[in-house]
Design a protein around this motif. Structure first.
Motif, PDB file in Angstrom:
ATOM      1  N   UNK B 170      31.162  30.834   2.886  1.00 54.29           N
ATOM      2  CA  UNK B 170      29.683  31.871   2.143  1.00 54.29           C
ATOM      3  C   UNK B 170      29.757  32.853   2.888  1.00 54.29           C
ATOM      4  N   UNK B 171      30.562  32.873   3.833  1.00 53.78           N
ATOM      5  CA  UNK B 171      30.672  34.159   5.167  1.00 53.78           C
ATOM      6  C   UNK B 171      32.100  34.051   5.808  1.00 53.78           C
ATOM      7  N   UNK B 172      32.491  35.662   5.470  1.00 50.79           N
ATOM      8  CA  UNK B 172      33.785  35.540   5.907  1.00 50.79           C
ATOM      9  C   UNK B 172      33.543  37.133   7.584  1.00 50.79           C
ATOM     10  N   UNK B 322      24.652  39.319  17.029  1.00 48.91           N
ATOM     11  CA  UNK B 322      24.278  38.431  17.679  1.00 48.91           C
ATOM     12  C   UNK B 322      23.589  37.768  17.019  1.00 48.91           C
ATOM     13  N   UNK B 323      23.635  35.838  17.652  1.00 46.45           N
ATOM     14  CA  UNK B 323      23.025  35.479  16.240  1.00 46.45           C
ATOM     15  C   UNK B 323      21.995  35.582  15.480  1.00 46.45           C
ATOM     16  N   UNK B 324      20.793  36.479  16.316  1.00 52.19           N
ATOM     17  CA  UNK B 324      19.097  36.797  15.831  1.00 52.19           C
ATOM     18  C   UNK B 324      19.964  37.944  14.726  1.00 52.19           C
ATOM     19  N   UNK B 435      34.662  36.397  22.238  1.00 49.72           N
ATOM     20  CA  UNK B 435      34.951  35.302  21.269  1.00 49.72           C
ATOM     21  C   UNK B 435      33.944  34.383  20.627  1.00 49.72           C
ATOM     22  N   UNK B 436      32.697  33.684  21.676  1.00 52.81           N
ATOM     23  CA  UNK B 436      32.158  33.329  20.566  1.00 52.81           C
ATOM     24  C   UNK B 436      30.610  33.868  19.845  1.00 52.81           C
ATOM     25  N   UNK B 437      30.123  35.403  20.451  1.00 51.76           N
ATOM     26  CA  UNK B 437      29.371  35.872  19.583  1.00 51.76           C
ATOM     27  C   UNK B 437      29.240  36.241  17.988  1.00 51.76           C
ATOM     28  N   UNK B 438      30.888  36.783  17.652  1.00 57.73           N
ATOM     29  CA  UNK B 438      30.734  36.409  15.711  1.00 57.73           C
ATOM     30  C   UNK B 438      30.683  34.778  15.194  1.00 57.73           C
ATOM     31  N   UNK B 439      30.694  34.096  15.704  1.00 60.59           N
ATOM     32  CA  UNK B 439      30.845  32.527  15.327  1.00 60.59           C
ATOM     33  C   UNK B 439      29.004  32.146  15.222  1.00 60.59           C
ATOM     34  N   UNK B 440      28.690  32.229  16.156  1.00 58.42           N
ATOM     35  CA  UNK B 440      27.290  32.833  16.163  1.00 58.42           C
ATOM     36  C   UNK B 440      26.370  33.073  14.854  1.00 58.42           C
ATOM     37  N   UNK B 441      26.853  34.527  15.225  1.00 58.28           N
ATOM     38  CA  UNK B 441      25.752  35.549  14.091  1.00 58.28           C
ATOM     39  C   UNK B 441      26.926  34.632  12.803  1.00 58.28           C
ATOM     40  N   UNK B 443      27.381  31.925  11.462  1.00 56.22           N
ATOM     41  CA  UNK B 443      26.016  30.886  10.707  1.00 56.22           C
ATOM     42  C   UNK B 443      25.130  31.030  11.116  1.00 56.22           C
ATOM     43  N   UNK B 444      24.764  32.445  11.319  1.00 49.35           N
ATOM     44  CA  UNK B 444      23.325  32.828  11.230  1.00 49.35           C
ATOM     45  C   UNK B 444      22.796  33.226   9.556  1.00 49.35           C
ATOM     46  N   UNK B 445      24.333  34.183   9.013  1.00 49.75           N
ATOM     47  CA  UNK B 445      23.956  35.239   8.505  1.00 49.75           C
ATOM     48  C   UNK B 445      24.679  34.448   7.212  1.00 49.75           C
ATOM     49  N   UNK B 446      25.034  32.782   7.363  1.00 52.37           N
ATOM     50  CA  UNK B 446      25.293  31.932   6.355  1.00 52.37           C
ATOM     51  C   UNK B 446      24.211  31.050   5.814  1.00 52.37           C
ATOM     52  N   UNK B 447      22.705  31.048   6.776  1.00 50.88           N
ATOM     53  CA  UNK B 447      21.854  30.795   7.225  1.00 50.88           C
ATOM     54  C   UNK B 447      21.431  29.867   8.221  1.00 50.88           C
ATOM     55  N   UNK B 448      22.326  29.163   8.825  1.00 46.95           N
ATOM     56  CA  UNK B 448      22.334  28.442  10.048  1.00 46.95           C
ATOM     57  C   UNK B 448      21.777  28.528  10.960  1.00 46.95           C
ATOM     58  N   UNK B 449      21.747  27.322  12.043  1.00 46.54           N
ATOM     59  CA  UNK B 449      21.533  27.678  13.631  1.00 46.54           C
ATOM     60  C   UNK B 449      22.311  27.874  14.403  1.00 46.54           C
ATOM     61  N   UNK B 450      21.808  26.897  15.143  1.00 48.90           N
ATOM     62  CA  UNK B 450      22.740  26.437  17.083  1.00 48.90           C
ATOM     63  C   UNK B 450      22.721  26.018  17.430  1.00 48.90           C
ATOM     64  N   UNK B 451      22.474  24.744  18.196  1.00 43.56           N
ATOM     65  CA  UNK B 451      22.127  24.515  19.070  1.00 43.56           C
ATOM     66  C   UNK B 451      21.753  24.751  20.775  1.00 43.56           C
ATOM     67  N   UNK B 452      20.097  24.687  21.488  1.00 41.05           N
ATOM     68  CA  UNK B 452      20.440  24.622  22.234  1.00 41.05           C
ATOM     69  C   UNK B 452      20.808  24.358  23.277  1.00 41.05           C
ATOM     70  N   UNK B 453      20.982  25.537  24.854  1.00 40.81           N
ATOM     71  CA  UNK B 453      22.157  25.052  25.445  1.00 40.81           C
ATOM     72  C   UNK B 453      21.481  23.373  26.131  1.00 40.81           C
TER      73      UNK B 453
END
Lengths: 351, 462
Positions: B170-172, B322-324, B435-441, B443-453
């Protein structure tokens, strides 16, 4: 310096393909004349990639000249590139925006190809279990799984040669290279193989009881190419012994060999080889762009089922190429030309 | 939002089985019995059934996902991979499982394999925060007939990229700029995916964007498209100018011309081992012979920045979403040219240094590093906002800035698909974040979240 404009380009290797280049040029002369298209034959050594200029053999119908030409937008690579410099030039060439190179690489890393093919539906029919050779895979394969193993180079500039490892009796193995064999104790096996591999990477493959021809297994090489319609087709299937044998043997038609043994099944075997090979090529298109030619090698088990042992690009073995029926040689060249023509027309249509 | 693990229901009939998911009793209470399931681009109407064989699990943690079983036919249609841990969220009418993220690869390698995806494997260090299915593919990988991808997916269990028949994401995240420009347009037309870094602006296009910006245009060195006349004008005005190909990166194709006192020009050509001199009357010939006029080139005034041990330096700023979905500055490094070189790129022999260290070496105590950091941040942020206004989706920029003797900031250029090699040696923590930031972003625009630390809850920002 006068720089000519050409439509299509063909890369060859001046040393390795010296015996075929004259025939190639002669054949392409007719195609150039018929289609009124300017062609250039060149080697990577005579390509100035910065300037995008070639010093090559231009063909305009019967007019064949050695001259400078601009880099054409469509290029077919017949050669295999060995030196770091050649490989770098080819890498830069295939990355250029204004150029499409068909078969930029004609030798593949076999364990990657085999790994790709494991995800092709029904591949277990022709794909033997395999893994990158290392101590743990050797131990796993020998201890728990298989009586016989094949060891094949991961990639090689020369025609590949297989090593066959057979459990002879408890804790003893027979290591065969071509027709030569050596007994080896279990404790010495790894060291012996490593020494033989000479720091090169190999694939370990489940061995099978194969269909014999002479001293070794009969091998089939299926030639496939994309042609005028842009689709893969089966060009010919030849019989050989080369990968598993010391001496090279070749016959233009696999039927000639199979005839005396398994008359009833010949059609089935040929059909299976053609079908499987077409499926392989069509599948590889999803993973490897700009493929135009493929050679696929098989051996047969005792039930005459083919098993894949090697995948290559355009035929690099000059002995095998020259042993082919001249009509088949021309077909290979015709397809190369017509595939480029197809791509040229396709891009023109797209505007 | 809960964590789930997908399994195939092996007791139901193989072919033509209805589209059913089997869940535990407590999860079934929360889901409608008839609902729509979304996975990547797939949208399938399904039934939800309780299976007593499925153990109760709330799926609140990545490492303790709730098992969900799929009827074989549904499993086959979705091309869901069992090795992944997915996020699942649901509404009255829908169940969303994912994220399904694609990495569109370029021509760096002729064909791809796990061993050729080191940077992406590194990025998968953040997998436990987002889960989902990550697919590496290229243009040729898409089967338009089957509407699927034959590519590589990240198998979390064995930490390897493996080949497979995979769903359309859904996101590329575009990682390379392939030659066929129509491909992205075709995908945008035919597929409902969100692609970021969808276009590549060249240096001249970036310059023209920046020139129109009232805040940023003060930082622009004078720039023109290369012609013999333009170059002559530049050389009359400035003692040193730089020629850059508009489409190449990593210092390739660059040439630097310096006017000498004797009226000659000294040429530092990337293709030549040693510098050489030409007369001004030979300038046109030099450009013709070097094919500079045949390719698209820009001319820029060469910026006279304070040197360190005789070597020039510049600043590389990494801006990412970022993820936000906010632009953030995730790294600032200085790149010092190698001895005797004028090009700072790491790939051309430059090395990475900390901003504070470089400012100290170049300016001593004359400059406030904290203020410089803030200024760089605000220039970079303005640039990103400007690019967002173009309407294209961007998520990552590598910006090259410089500070001259008079402590004036200069905006040298921007890169859509930058490399971050300098950070690898400079600060591993920053490199990982980049490296991680685009992955979190993604997921975020795909409509999903992320686990807290602390792994206690999934954050979601919609």
């Amino acid at each position: 310096m006068q720089i000519e404009t050409v439509n299509l380009g063909f890369i060859y290797d001046a040393k390795k393909q010296q015996h075929v280049i004259k025939r190639m040029v002669d054949h392409f002369r007719h195609l150039s004349k018929e289609y009124k298209i300017r062609l250039v034959f060149f080697t990577l050594e005579n390509l100035d990639i910065e300037e995008q200029i070639i010093n090559g053999t231009t063909i305009t119908g019967n007019d064949i000249r050695q001259e400078h030409a601009s880099l054409p937008p469509l290029i077919y690579n017949f050669a295999m590139h060995y030196t770091i410099n050649q490989i770098e030039i080819m890498r830069n060439l295939r990355k250029m925006n204004n150029v499409t190179v068909i078969n930029p690489i004609n030798r593949f890393i076999q364990d990657i190809i085999f790994e790709m093919l494991t995800t092709l539906t029904g591949s277990q029919q022709f794909l033997l279990p395999s893994a990158t050779f290392n101590e743990s895979t050797l131990t796993e394969y020998l201890n728990n799984k298989y009586h016989t193993l094949f060891l094949l180079p991961e990639k090689t500039f020369h025609p590949p040669k297989a090593v066959v490892i057979k459990r002879f009796r408890k804790n003893h193995y027979m290591i065969c290279f071509g027709q030569n064999g050596k007994m080896c104790g279990k404790d010495d096996l790894l060291d012996y193989i490593k020494k033989m591999m000479n720091n090169k990477k190999y694939i370990l493959m489940k061995g099978i009881k194969y269909f014999h021809w002479g001293e070794g297994p009969l091998e089939a090489r299926v030639y496939l190419q994309k042609g005028a319609g842009g689709e893969w087709s089966n060009i010919t299937i030849s019989a050989k012994s080369c990968i598993f044998s010391k001496d090279i043997f070749y016959d233009t038609k696999i039927n000639n060999i199979l005839n005396g043994f398994i008359t009833n099944e010949i059609k089935n075997i040929e059909q299976t080889l053609a079908d499987v090979s077409l499926r392989i090529c069509r599948f590889l298109d999803f993973h490897i762009p700009f493929l135009g030619s493929c050679t696929i090698d098989y051996i047969f088990d005792e039930d005459h089922c083919p098993h894949l042992v090697y995948v290559g690009g355009f035929e690099q073995n000059q002995y095998l190429y020259l042993s082919m029926d001249p009509a088949v040689q021309y077909k290979l060249l015709n397809n190369a030309f017509h595939y480029l023509l197809f791509l040229a027309n396709y891009s023109n249509e797209k505007g | 939002m809960i964590w789930i693990k997908a399994q195939i229901e092996d007791t139901s009939p193989l072919e033509h089985s209805p589209n059913i998911i089997y869940v535990s009793e407590s999860l079934a209470d929360k889901l409608k019995t008839q609902t729509k399931l979304f996975f990547g681009q797939a949208e399938i109407t399904i039934s939800v059934q309780v299976s007593p064989a499925i153990p109760e699990c709330m799926g609140t943690q990545f490492h303790d996902p709730a098992p969900i079983r799929f009827s074989p036919n549904l499993f086959k249609q979705l091309l869901i991979q069992e090795s992944a841990v997915y996020q699942m969220h649901y509404t009255e009418t829908t169940i969303n499982i994912g994220p399904v993220i694609g990495f569109l690869l370029g021509d760096q390698h002729y064909y791809y394999h796990h061993r050729r995806l080191k940077e992406l494997t590194y990025a998968m260090g953040v997998y436990e925060k987002v889960g989902g299915l990550f697919i590496a593919f290229r243009q040729c990988s898409i089967s338009w007939q089957e509407m699927c991808i034959y590519g590589l997916y990240f198998n979390y269990g064995i930490q390897r990229w493996q080949y497979g028949k995979l769903p359309l994401p859904s996101v590329v995240y575009r990682r390379g700029f392939i030659s066929n420009k129509n491909f992205v347009n075709k995908c945008n037309d035919l597929l409902n995916w969100k692609i970021f870094n969808e276009v590549r602006f060249d240096k001249w296009q970036f310059y023209n964007q920046l020139k129109e910006n009232n805040i940023l245009n003060q930082y622009l060195p004078e720039t023109e498209l290369l012609t013999v006349d333009n170059l002559s004008k530049f050389l009359n005005k400035y003692s040193k100018v730089i020629l850059k190909p508009t489409k190449l990166s990593r210092g390739r194709g660059i040439s630097i011309l310096t006017s000498g006192c004797d009226g000659n020009l000294e040429v530092h050509d990337y293709r030549r081992f040693a510098d050489f001199k030409i007369t001004t009357s030979q300038l046109a010939d030099y450009l013709h012979e070097g094919k500079y006029l045949q390719s698209a080139y820009i001319i820029q005034r060469f910026l006279d920045v304070p040197r360190i041990n005789g070597c020039p330096w510049d600043i590389r700023v990494v801006m990412q979403k970022n993820r936000w979905k906010q632009w953030v500055c995730n790294g600032i490094e200085c790149r010092l040219a190698g001895a005797g070189k004028l090009i700072t790129n790491i790939s051309s022999g430059g090395r990475a240094l900390e901003l504070n260290e470089v400012l100290q070496l170049a300016f001593g105590t004359e400059i406030d590093p904290i203020q410089v950091g803030k200024d760089i941040g605000s220039i970079s942020m303005e640039f990103c906002k400007m690019m967002d206004r173009t309407g294209f989706r961007f998520a990552e920029f590598g910006l090259d800035l410089a500070i001259d003797q008079k402590m004036h900031y200069w905006f040298i250029e921007a890169n859509v698909r930058p490399t971050f090699n300098g950070f690898k040696t400079l600060d591993d923590r920053i490199y990982r974040q980049i490296c991680y930031e685009p992955i979190l972003y993604s997921a975020s625009i795909a409509g999903f979240g992320w686990e807290d630390n602390d792994g206690t809850s999934i954050q979601h920002h919609s």
